[in-house]
Scaffold this motif. Structure first.
Motif, PDB file in Angstrom:
ATOM      1  N   UNK A 127       0.835  -5.695 -36.613  1.00  0.00           N
ATOM      2  CA  UNK A 127       0.156  -6.743 -37.369  1.00  0.00           C
ATOM      3  C   UNK A 127      -1.186  -6.280 -37.922  1.00  0.00           C
ATOM      4  N   UNK A 128      -1.675  -5.122 -37.470  1.00  0.00           N
ATOM      5  CA  UNK A 128      -2.931  -4.586 -37.994  1.00  0.00           C
ATOM      6  C   UNK A 128      -2.696  -3.514 -39.056  1.00  0.00           C
ATOM      7  N   UNK A 129      -1.437  -3.220 -39.381  1.00  0.00           N
ATOM      8  CA  UNK A 129      -1.114  -2.208 -40.403  1.00  0.00           C
ATOM      9  C   UNK A 129      -1.839  -0.888 -40.142  1.00  0.00           C
ATOM     10  N   UNK A 130      -1.737  -0.402 -38.906  1.00  0.00           N
ATOM     11  CA  UNK A 130      -2.314   0.876 -38.462  1.00  0.00           C
ATOM     12  C   UNK A 130      -3.818   0.803 -38.259  1.00  0.00           C
ATOM     13  N   UNK A 131      -4.406  -0.382 -38.352  1.00  0.00           N
ATOM     14  CA  UNK A 131      -5.846  -0.507 -38.172  1.00  0.00           C
ATOM     15  C   UNK A 131      -6.277  -0.757 -36.744  1.00  0.00           C
ATOM     16  N   UNK A 132      -5.332  -1.069 -35.854  1.00  0.00           N
ATOM     17  CA  UNK A 132      -5.697  -1.416 -34.487  1.00  0.00           C
ATOM     18  C   UNK A 132      -5.765  -0.250 -33.536  1.00  0.00           C
ATOM     19  N   UNK A 133      -5.099   0.855 -33.867  1.00  0.00           N
ATOM     20  CA  UNK A 133      -5.050   2.022 -32.982  1.00  0.00           C
ATOM     21  C   UNK A 133      -4.880   3.261 -33.847  1.00  0.00           C
ATOM     22  N   UNK A 134      -5.846   4.194 -33.813  1.00  0.00           N
ATOM     23  CA  UNK A 134      -5.763   5.382 -34.668  1.00  0.00           C
ATOM     24  C   UNK A 134      -4.585   6.287 -34.355  1.00  0.00           C
ATOM     25  N   UNK A 135      -3.962   6.115 -33.186  1.00  0.00           N
ATOM     26  CA  UNK A 135      -2.830   6.962 -32.812  1.00  0.00           C
ATOM     27  C   UNK A 135      -1.496   6.432 -33.333  1.00  0.00           C
ATOM     28  N   UNK A 149       4.181  -2.944 -41.732  1.00  0.00           N
ATOM     29  CA  UNK A 149       2.739  -3.003 -41.991  1.00  0.00           C
ATOM     30  C   UNK A 149       2.411  -4.402 -42.485  1.00  0.00           C
ATOM     31  N   UNK A 150       1.594  -5.132 -41.719  1.00  0.00           N
ATOM     32  CA  UNK A 150       1.293  -6.520 -42.057  1.00  0.00           C
ATOM     33  C   UNK A 150      -0.161  -6.684 -42.464  1.00  0.00           C
ATOM     34  N   UNK A 151      -0.409  -7.581 -43.405  1.00  0.00           N
ATOM     35  CA  UNK A 151      -1.775  -7.898 -43.806  1.00  0.00           C
ATOM     36  C   UNK A 151      -2.328  -9.020 -42.930  1.00  0.00           C
ATOM     37  N   UNK A 152      -3.559  -8.815 -42.473  1.00  0.00           N
ATOM     38  CA  UNK A 152      -4.271  -9.866 -41.739  1.00  0.00           C
ATOM     39  C   UNK A 152      -5.746  -9.761 -42.098  1.00  0.00           C
ATOM     40  N   UNK A 153      -6.356 -10.872 -42.493  1.00  0.00           N
ATOM     41  CA  UNK A 153      -7.790 -10.867 -42.731  1.00  0.00           C
ATOM     42  C   UNK A 153      -8.492 -11.206 -41.422  1.00  0.00           C
ATOM     43  N   UNK A 154      -9.336 -10.273 -40.943  1.00  0.00           N
ATOM     44  CA  UNK A 154     -10.018 -10.488 -39.674  1.00  0.00           C
ATOM     45  C   UNK A 154      -9.137 -10.141 -38.492  1.00  0.00           C
ATOM     46  N   UNK A 192      11.103   4.369 -44.030  1.00  0.00           N
ATOM     47  CA  UNK A 192      10.865   3.701 -42.754  1.00  0.00           C
ATOM     48  C   UNK A 192       9.871   2.560 -42.871  1.00  0.00           C
ATOM     49  N   UNK A 193       9.218   2.414 -44.023  1.00  0.00           N
ATOM     50  CA  UNK A 193       8.114   1.467 -44.183  1.00  0.00           C
ATOM     51  C   UNK A 193       8.598   0.114 -44.691  1.00  0.00           C
ATOM     52  N   UNK A 194       8.081  -0.946 -44.079  1.00  0.00           N
ATOM     53  CA  UNK A 194       8.369  -2.328 -44.447  1.00  0.00           C
ATOM     54  C   UNK A 194       7.030  -3.040 -44.599  1.00  0.00           C
ATOM     55  N   UNK A 195       6.884  -3.869 -45.622  1.00  0.00           N
ATOM     56  CA  UNK A 195       5.630  -4.567 -45.871  1.00  0.00           C
ATOM     57  C   UNK A 195       5.753  -6.055 -45.560  1.00  0.00           C
ATOM     58  N   UNK A 196       4.688  -6.611 -44.985  1.00  0.00           N
ATOM     59  CA  UNK A 196       4.657  -8.022 -44.592  1.00  0.00           C
ATOM     60  C   UNK A 196       3.334  -8.619 -45.079  1.00  0.00           C
ATOM     61  N   UNK A 197       3.380  -9.660 -45.934  1.00  0.00           N
ATOM     62  CA  UNK A 197       2.133 -10.246 -46.441  1.00  0.00           C
ATOM     63  C   UNK A 197       1.311 -10.987 -45.398  1.00  0.00           C
ATOM     64  N   UNK A 223       8.860  -0.952 -51.489  1.00  0.00           N
ATOM     65  CA  UNK A 223       9.243  -0.988 -50.075  1.00  0.00           C
ATOM     66  C   UNK A 223       9.915  -2.315 -49.763  1.00  0.00           C
ATOM     67  N   UNK A 224      10.765  -2.357 -48.730  1.00  0.00           N
ATOM     68  CA  UNK A 224      11.311  -3.647 -48.306  1.00  0.00           C
ATOM     69  C   UNK A 224      10.191  -4.592 -47.885  1.00  0.00           C
ATOM     70  N   UNK A 225      10.399  -5.875 -48.124  1.00  0.00           N
ATOM     71  CA  UNK A 225       9.401  -6.885 -47.782  1.00  0.00           C
ATOM     72  C   UNK A 225       9.953  -7.813 -46.714  1.00  0.00           C
ATOM     73  N   UNK A 226       9.146  -8.044 -45.688  1.00  0.00           N
ATOM     74  CA  UNK A 226       9.475  -8.967 -44.607  1.00  0.00           C
ATOM     75  C   UNK A 226       8.641 -10.232 -44.782  1.00  0.00           C
TER      76      UNK A 226
END
Length: 292
Positions: A127-135, A149-154, A192-197, A223-226
């Motif tokens: 839900x952080x689209x790779x922003x929550x953990x650098x690994x 990869x999901x978009x979340x503001x804040x 392998x990538x899927x996008x989620x608004x 990319x596929x959209x979820x």
């Protein structure tokens, strides 16, 4: 209104095979192994209940089972990785042994994702689209897992505190394109990538409606959209249903519309009614409209 051509005849690559995308919209069933989920209030918090629920969702027609051990509802606080793993790993292990649905782990922690992949998961839903953990990016690349990869503001604790955008569709599109690029740079396969608004994650009612109305702006990224709007608060606002579990028909409506507008995957709590409704929607949208 026609289905975008990009929805046809593709596959999401996974370590143990793949998921075919085409005229049929795929269904991701939600399994919350948490004590305080907004949608079910901890109804499936115990391992046995969560596994039974997951098997029922698969039997009802879920192509993917999304197992989460940390609540991300507005106002929620983080859960430690150890506790999160204690919640989800037994469920993932059991489901991977007893059903054919693809298993997804709903986490932004690489430690949890790695253990979940070992236990039988094939998709990381971040839900952080790779922003929550650098690994996380490197893990997704080396494991060849599917990556949402999901978009979340804040962040969940504060995301609904007056979210503001100049142009929500353009900003979400730009963010997801940038995060997909980051994943590609790390070595994640584009297939392998899927996008989620991120419906409901740092968005007002109007933001949510604008994103759903303009889903094709996201499908055009290639990319596929979820689409995951099941039981969300904006549905309650529109229908007058204050209790999340009573938002079935609004949830059916938004996901059918989303499928017609280009969503490849819908993430829902109530699989059986969506399965039947999508069978009709997909059959209609698979055909080109008549032109005189």
């Amino acid at each position: 209104m026609t289905r975008p051509v990009s929805k046809r005849n593709r596959a999401i690559t996974l370590p143990d095979g793949g998921l075919d995308l085409g005229p049929r919209t795929l269904i991701m069933g939600v399994i919350n192994v948490t004590p305080d989920s907004f949608s079910d209030g901890g109804q499936f918090y115990q391992d046995a209940q969560a596994v039974e629920h997951g098997l029922a969702l698969a039997e009802a027609g879920a192509d993917i089972l999304d197992v989460g051990g940390e609540t991300t509802r507005p106002g929620s606080r983080p859960t430690g990785a150890s506790e999160e793993m204690d919640r989800v790993l037994p469920v993932i292990e059991a489901l991977s042994r007893h059903c054919s649905a693809v298993i997804s782990v709903d986490t932004y922690k690489a430690e949890v994702a790695r253990a979940a992949l070992t236990a039988g998961a094939n998709i990381i839903n971040d839900v952080t689209a790779l922003g929550g953990d650098p690994a996380m990016a490197d893990l997704a690349a080396e494991s060849r897992a599917g990556l949402v990869l999901m978009h979340m503001q804040g962040e969940p604790r504060t995301m609904q505190n007056n979210p503001v955008y100049q142009d929500v569709v353009a900003e979400v599109r730009e963010f997801l394109a940038q995060r997909a690029g980051l994943a590609l740079e790390a070595g994640v396969a584009p297939e392998a990538i899927i996008l989620d608004p991120g419906i409901g994650f740092g968005k007002t009612l109007e933001h949510n409606l604008a994103l759903i109305r303009n889903l094709q702006a996201l499908t055009e990224l290639g990319y596929p959209v979820l689409l995951g709007a099941s039981r969300k608060k904006f549905i309650g606002t529109l229908t007058g249903r204050d209790i999340p579990g009573e938002r079935l028909w609004g949830s059916v409506g938004v996901h059918i519309l989303g499928a017609a507008l280009g969503a490849d995957i819908v993430r829902v709590h109530d699989v059986a009614p969506l399965k039947e409704a999508l069978a009709v929607c997909d059959a209609v949208m698979a055909q080109e409209p008549y032109h005189d």
